[in-house]
Each structure stands twice: as C-alpha cells, then as structure tokens.
Design an enzyme around this catalytic site. Sequence first.
Site, PDB file in Angstrom:
ATOM      1  N   GLU A 175       0.821  -1.239   0.000  1.00  0.00           N
ATOM      2  CA  GLU A 175       0.000   0.000   0.000  1.00  0.00           C
ATOM      3  C   GLU A 175       0.842   1.271   0.000  1.00  0.00           C
ATOM      4  O   GLU A 175       0.585   2.201   0.771  1.00  0.00           O
ATOM      5  CB  GLU A 175      -0.976  -0.025   1.186  1.00  0.00           C
ATOM      6  CG  GLU A 175      -2.028  -1.109   1.075  1.00  0.00           C
ATOM      7  CD  GLU A 175      -3.128  -1.041   2.119  1.00  0.00           C
ATOM      8  OE1 GLU A 175      -3.062  -0.205   3.038  1.00  0.00           O
ATOM      9  OE2 GLU A 175      -4.069  -1.857   2.014  1.00  0.00           O
ATOM     10  N   GLU A 294      -5.599  -8.409  -0.634  1.00  0.00           N
ATOM     11  CA  GLU A 294      -6.359  -8.083   0.586  1.00  0.00           C
ATOM     12  C   GLU A 294      -7.807  -7.869   0.170  1.00  0.00           C
ATOM     13  O   GLU A 294      -8.090  -6.981  -0.623  1.00  0.00           O
ATOM     14  CB  GLU A 294      -5.835  -6.816   1.285  1.00  0.00           C
ATOM     15  CG  GLU A 294      -4.512  -6.999   1.990  1.00  0.00           C
ATOM     16  CD  GLU A 294      -4.129  -5.794   2.847  1.00  0.00           C
ATOM     17  OE1 GLU A 294      -5.039  -5.125   3.395  1.00  0.00           O
ATOM     18  OE2 GLU A 294      -2.923  -5.524   2.964  1.00  0.00           O
TER      19      GLU A 294
END
Length: 502
Positions: A175, A294
Amino acid sequence: MMSKKAKMILEKDFKISEIDNRIYGSFVEHLGRAVYGGIYEPGHPQADENGFRQDVIEMVKELQVPLVRYPGGNFVSGYNWEDGVGPVAQRPRRLELAWRTTETNEIGTNEFMKWAELVNAEVNMAVNLGTRGIDAARNLVEYCNHPEGSYYSDLRISHGVKKPYNIKTWCLGNEMDGPWQIGHKTAAEYGRIAQEAAKVMKWVDPTIELVACGSSNRNMPTFADWEATVLDHTYDHVEFISLHQYYGNHDNEISNYLALSLEMDDFIKSVIAIADYIKAKKHGKKNINLSFDEWNVWYHSREQDKKIEPWSVAPPQLEDIYNFEDALLVGCMLITLLKHADRVKIACLAQLVNVIAPIMTEDNGTAWKQTIFYPYMHTSVFGRGVALNPIISSPKYDSKDFTDVPLLESTAVYNEENEQLTIFAVNRDLQEGLHLDCDIRNFEGYKVIEHIVLENDDIKQTNSAKGTPVTPHSNGNAKLESGMLTAVLPKLSWNVIRLGKQ
C-alpha cells in the site's frame, strides 16, 4: 407458487480458465492477535512444542489454504527482517509504528515458515520498501532461497535451516500509495524502487514471481494513474499488480450491501484494462495478472480499535465479529474472483486468525469458526479445477448505489480429474426462494452428490466461542433429471451444489 426463476446453462467447453489455487490464499500480519494469541500461544493447552496452537492449525488445514501472505500489511513497511531471525532471546523489542504496538519479534521468518509447513501452505513473502529498500530485499531473498555458500544463506544455515525455502511469490512492499503507510511514496518514487528491487531480487533467484503494489482501494484519489505509472516502471520485472478492497454495511441496507461484489467486479475489470494498456504501450508479450491480496468485510471493529492502549503487546485489534449477511457478501466476492480466474491468479482473504478473520481464538481458550469461514472453506475445497463461464438469466433489482443487481450470483467449477462439477450460488432475494433451472446436458452420467446450504432467519446472527448457530447443512433440494438440474435456493442463502460422475 414460487414466481421468481433463474436459468443457467453450463458447458464443459465454456471455460474461463484453469484456476490458480493461490486464489484461495490468506494473510497473516504482525497485527493484533493474528500471530501472538492467534497462530502462536505457548502455554496454551493446545500448543505444540513450537508454541503453535494445534486447534488453529486444524482449522486452517480444513480451509486448505494454499498460500499465506506475510508479514504484512502496514507492518512490513517498518519491519527489519533481521530482527526476527537468530536466537530468540537476543531479538530486539521494537516500537511498531503502523499499529502503535510493541513487537517482541518472538516469531520471525523461520518460525513462520515452520508454521506454514504445518498447515501445508506456501508463503507469499513481503519485503519492506517503506523504511528499507533494494538491499534488504535482495538479502532476504538470499537468506530464504539461496542454497549455501554466501553470507545470508550461510546465516540461515547457522540458524538451523539447512534447506532453502524456495519461496516463489513475493510482494514488493505494501500500500505504498497510502499516506498512512510508513515510507509513503508517489507513484513514480514507488515505481522506481519497485523496479530496482525486483531486478536484484530476480538476480538472486530468477525463478521468483513478483507482485507490484496497486492502489490501496479503488477510491484512492490516485487510482488508475497509480497503476499505470507503477506498471510503466515495473512491467518488464513483475508478474502481478495488487488490488485491495474492504466492504462494510455502514448504512444497514442489505440489498445494497450484497450488491457490493458488483463494485469489486468493476474494480477488477478496471485494473485489467490498465495492465493491458501498459502491455500495448510497451508492445509487450506478457499479461500482467492480478493479485487481489487483501479482500474482506471490515467495519464492525473500527470504533473499539480507537480505544487501544498505545505500545501494548498484541492487543485485540480489527476483531470484527461477522454476522450472517457478511458471509453472503463474502460468498459473492469469492464468486466474483472465480469469474476472473483468467487474470486473478492470487487472492488473499485478509486475514486468517483473529484479525478480520474466519477463525477466532480466546486467549488460553477455544478456537471457533466465524460465519465467513464456510463460503471460504467451500470454495477452497470444492473450487479447484477450471472456472466455467455459465450463461445466466436472473431476475434483477435496483438498490441505492446499483442498478440491475441479479438475484442469482453464481458460477461453476469443473474438476475434470475428479469428474466433479460444483455450482456456487447466492440468492440475494430478501423475501423468497429462487427457483433455479440449470442445463447441464453436457455432463452426461452426473448425479447430485450434495446440496449444501448456509441460511439463517436472522441476518445479524453471529457465531461465538459459546456456539455457532450460523453453520451450513446438506439438506438442499437440488435434483437432476435428463440433464436438467433444478433447485430452490432459499431466500438470502449461500449454496454449494456438488455433482459427480456416477
């Protein structure tokens, strides 16, 4: 008289793709009680000689998890992997800035690899591109994968691990588009470091596959530009771009909530389009595939997470307790992943134990299955083989954010080797059962093995250590006559119809 009907046609030759088993992966981060108190609790009555909870191991094996992403997550962007190897007594305690806790480093690379072997899973290892960079990344590959005769491979051997792990799948950070991330970067900054890390990691071990960071979710202001820029830098060096997305029923509108898998579908299509644009721009030969590493429901625990005492060790964090409607959305999301099995080759339900997880544990107590355990288990166990492309016609409805939401969310998997066909189906109808007619004349000599149903009159019903009222049964009514499968899918239900050759 049941009014609503859906139709489906299944043909062996209507194939999407062979399913990569890594699509049923999961995720264990050094966060909350995922590691300490989750997979690892020395002194627990069920702990083995390594301190691993055997009750948890058995549940993970029941899920047949093929791949586990580790060690993060936001955690990895501040993690020095060297802190987690060597004699445990000499390992440092660190302030863990991503989740504001204290990391004891009792569990590190070698312990986790040992645990993964116990649950029959491969590891999807993440490297730190937040506070670290290409040097630490290449050294970790050398430590894990080089046989012997170099500094880091010999260091591994000195730690008692003779054989290299040969970890095949690696994440280039986590991320990095997020301002919350330790070492947050612009797309160009991340693209450059990911490219250089990828290059040297593959110089150490040319057999590995690499995942570049895509957007943290599709609502990021940098979405699309981020993917294009990152892939512009990394196209020649990586196999995958990642996607992350969590959903929640914040407005308590179930019709809208169960339609969120349509948004997931659109997100996947968008990222495929961007990856194909870069391929065209570079006159490339290879497809960049997707790692949806995710995904889950996550919204129940956010308020209580604000009350955690900073710098505590393994406090309860992100401990969503899932209800029945959450299990239905998870089922819809799994079906969505299978519909894109030609490009989504890796996916990781985030996470595996205690932290937004299908498995929960009590400290020094029992382990139990959340509602979302079941659709995840069913697809993992019965969804191996070829993803078929069913022709479906279904009644539709409109909700707050979506139009033309099909009442029937469904797909099918054909396992030629076992001569089995499995239909996964969610009925989104709030009021009544949905009559399904499915033409499977192409599958001669097949019969219904079982029709599993997950249903509950209370959409907010949860499971707990005291009991699991949300549990599937095998009393579904699917019948097969003259190549036509008929079934009534109960209102708001997850269905698994398994067929096999007589």
